[in-house]
Design a protein around this motif. Structure first.
Motif, short mmCIF file in Angstrom:
data_model
loop_
_atom_site.label_atom_id
_atom_site.label_comp_id
_atom_site.label_asym_id
_atom_site.label_seq_id
_atom_site.Cartn_x
_atom_site.Cartn_y
_atom_site.Cartn_z
N PHE A 145 -4.42 -0.95 1.92
CA PHE A 145 -4.33 -0.22 3.19
C PHE A 145 -5.65 0.43 3.59
O PHE A 145 -5.83 0.81 4.74
CB PHE A 145 -3.26 0.88 3.09
CG PHE A 145 -1.84 0.39 3.22
CD1 PHE A 145 -1.54 -0.93 3.52
CD2 PHE A 145 -0.79 1.27 3.05
CE1 PHE A 145 -0.23 -1.37 3.64
CE2 PHE A 145 0.53 0.85 3.17
CZ PHE A 145 0.81 -0.47 3.46
N THR A 146 -6.57 0.59 2.63
CA THR A 146 -7.79 1.37 2.89
C THR A 146 -9.08 0.60 2.60
O THR A 146 -10.14 1.22 2.47
CB THR A 146 -7.79 2.64 2.02
OG1 THR A 146 -7.73 2.26 0.62
CG2 THR A 146 -6.61 3.55 2.34
N LEU A 157 2.16 7.07 -3.33
CA LEU A 157 1.42 6.35 -2.30
C LEU A 157 0.95 7.30 -1.21
O LEU A 157 -0.21 7.25 -0.77
CB LEU A 157 2.29 5.25 -1.69
CG LEU A 157 1.65 4.46 -0.54
CD1 LEU A 157 0.34 3.80 -0.98
CD2 LEU A 157 2.63 3.42 0.01
N ALA A 179 7.40 -1.31 1.04
CA ALA A 179 6.21 -1.60 1.84
C ALA A 179 6.52 -2.55 2.99
O ALA A 179 6.10 -2.33 4.13
CB ALA A 179 5.11 -2.18 0.95
N ALA A 181 -2.12 1.05 -1.76
CA ALA A 181 -3.08 1.99 -1.17
C ALA A 181 -4.45 1.35 -1.05
O ALA A 181 -5.16 1.54 -0.06
CB ALA A 181 -3.16 3.26 -2.02
N THR A 201 6.55 -1.62 6.99
CA THR A 201 5.71 -2.46 7.84
C THR A 201 6.51 -3.05 8.99
O THR A 201 6.07 -3.05 10.15
CB THR A 201 5.07 -3.59 7.01
OG1 THR A 201 4.25 -3.02 5.98
CG2 THR A 201 4.21 -4.50 7.90
N PRO A 255 -6.35 4.87 6.31
CA PRO A 255 -5.24 3.92 6.45
C PRO A 255 -4.85 3.72 7.91
O PRO A 255 -5.00 4.64 8.74
CB PRO A 255 -4.12 4.58 5.65
CG PRO A 255 -4.46 6.03 5.63
CD PRO A 255 -5.96 6.09 5.60
N LEU A 286 -2.98 8.11 -0.19
CA LEU A 286 -3.47 7.86 1.17
C LEU A 286 -3.95 9.12 1.87
O LEU A 286 -4.48 9.05 2.99
CB LEU A 286 -2.38 7.19 2.01
CG LEU A 286 -1.96 5.77 1.57
CD1 LEU A 286 -0.79 5.28 2.41
CD2 LEU A 286 -3.13 4.80 1.64
N GLY A 330 0.06 2.82 6.89
CA GLY A 330 -0.32 3.87 5.94
C GLY A 330 -0.02 5.25 6.48
O GLY A 330 0.46 6.13 5.75
N GLN A 331 -0.28 5.47 7.76
CA GLN A 331 0.02 6.77 8.37
C GLN A 331 1.52 7.04 8.37
O GLN A 331 1.95 8.18 8.22
CB GLN A 331 -0.51 6.80 9.81
CG GLN A 331 -2.03 6.76 9.92
CD GLN A 331 -2.70 7.95 9.24
OE1 GLN A 331 -2.17 9.06 9.21
NE2 GLN A 331 -3.91 7.72 8.71
#
Length: 270
Positions: free
Chosen positions: A127-128, A219, A44, A124, A48, A135, A223, A139-140
């Motif tokens: 992210f949402t 994940l 993650a 998840a 990022t 997301p 998403l 997330g995308q």
């Protein structure tokens, strides 16, 4: 001197493999859960970093932090025990059996899966906004990566499957060099450096790691990625796991074992 010579750290590898075979079910699963969870967090932060900077190699530079943490804490990845556990069987350590090695692999793998999927759910959620929003950019990126590494390979049929398998071999060659590398030093700093370089290589070259993928694909699906569990298993998880087994055991584990623990007689001068 903080450096440990190959003949010594290979014996450490064998001892470590033996201890893992005899570890209790509870401890094996808990260590597997924590390893899967920590590696998931590392993925993650790596993605990022890559998204925020727009430079993918930055993610590869960051990712090894998770591997270093879990290794220093004594947690176990399936990819690592692929190389270590069988060595105690080859060495004919008392009580070590093929059944015991397989048991260790299955329990560690189960623990890794539980930890990775649990963290996938928690990430998840973050992210949402508790699954109430679409997301964002990070997330995308996970959706895109998970889709490309399932359906993208499926488009090529057998050629795609073979490619994923080979990526798994190359990945665990590097990952197990990281596992062994930690045994070459007696200092924390030395261990971290020895682990960092091969892990950076595998992530930077986008090789395939079974435990990373236990996180990436669940994940992606959480998403909203448009592929199925069977797509994940057939076109990634199964060939990757088999490739990781070959890379860890055959390329890293056995090459060190036969040349340092089971060496042939020295060549005579002529």
């Amino acid at each position: 001197m903080s450096y440990v010579k190959p003949a010594e750290f290979v014996q450490t590898m064998i001892d470590a493999g033996e201890s893992k075979v005899f570890m209790s079910t509870r401890d094996t699963i808990i260590r597997g859960i924590m390893a899967g969870a920590i590696l998931a967090i590392a993925v993650a932060v790596a993605i990022t970093a890559a998204v925020q900077t727009g430079v993918p190699i930055v993610g590869a530079l960051v990712f090894p932090v998770g591997f270093c943490i879990l290794n220093l804490m004594g947690f176990d990845l399936l990819t690592g025990v692929f190389a270590l556990a069988p060595l105690s069987l080859f060495e004919k350590r008392p009580g070590v059996t093929a059944k015991g090695v397989l048991r260790n692999w299955l329990l560690v793998g189960l623990g890794n899966l539980i930890g990775a999927v649990a963290v996938a759910f928690l990430v998840a959620l973050t992210f949402t906004m508790n699954f109430s929003m679409e997301p964002g950019a990070v997330g995308q990126a996970f959706i895109k990566a998970s889709t490309a590494r399932t359906l993208g390979f499926a488009e090529h049929g057998l050629n795609g499957w073979i490619t994923v398998f080979v990526k798994g071999i190359l990945c665990n060659w590097m990952v197990c060099l990281g596992v062994v590398g930690a045994m070459t030093s007696k200092t924390v700093g030395g261990k971290v450096l020895a682990m960092w370089f091969p892990i950076f290589i595998f992530f930077g070259l986008v090789f395939e790691h079974a435990v990373v993928n236990m996180y990436l694909f669940p994940l992606g699906m959480m998403l909203g990625a448009d592929f199925t569990i069977s797509d994940w298993l057939i076109w990634n998880q199964i060939p990757v796991t088999l490739g990781n087994l070959v890379g860890g055991l055959m390329v890293t584990g056995l090459s060190l074992y036969v040349t340092h623990a089971k060496t042939l007689p020295s060549r005579k001068a002529v």
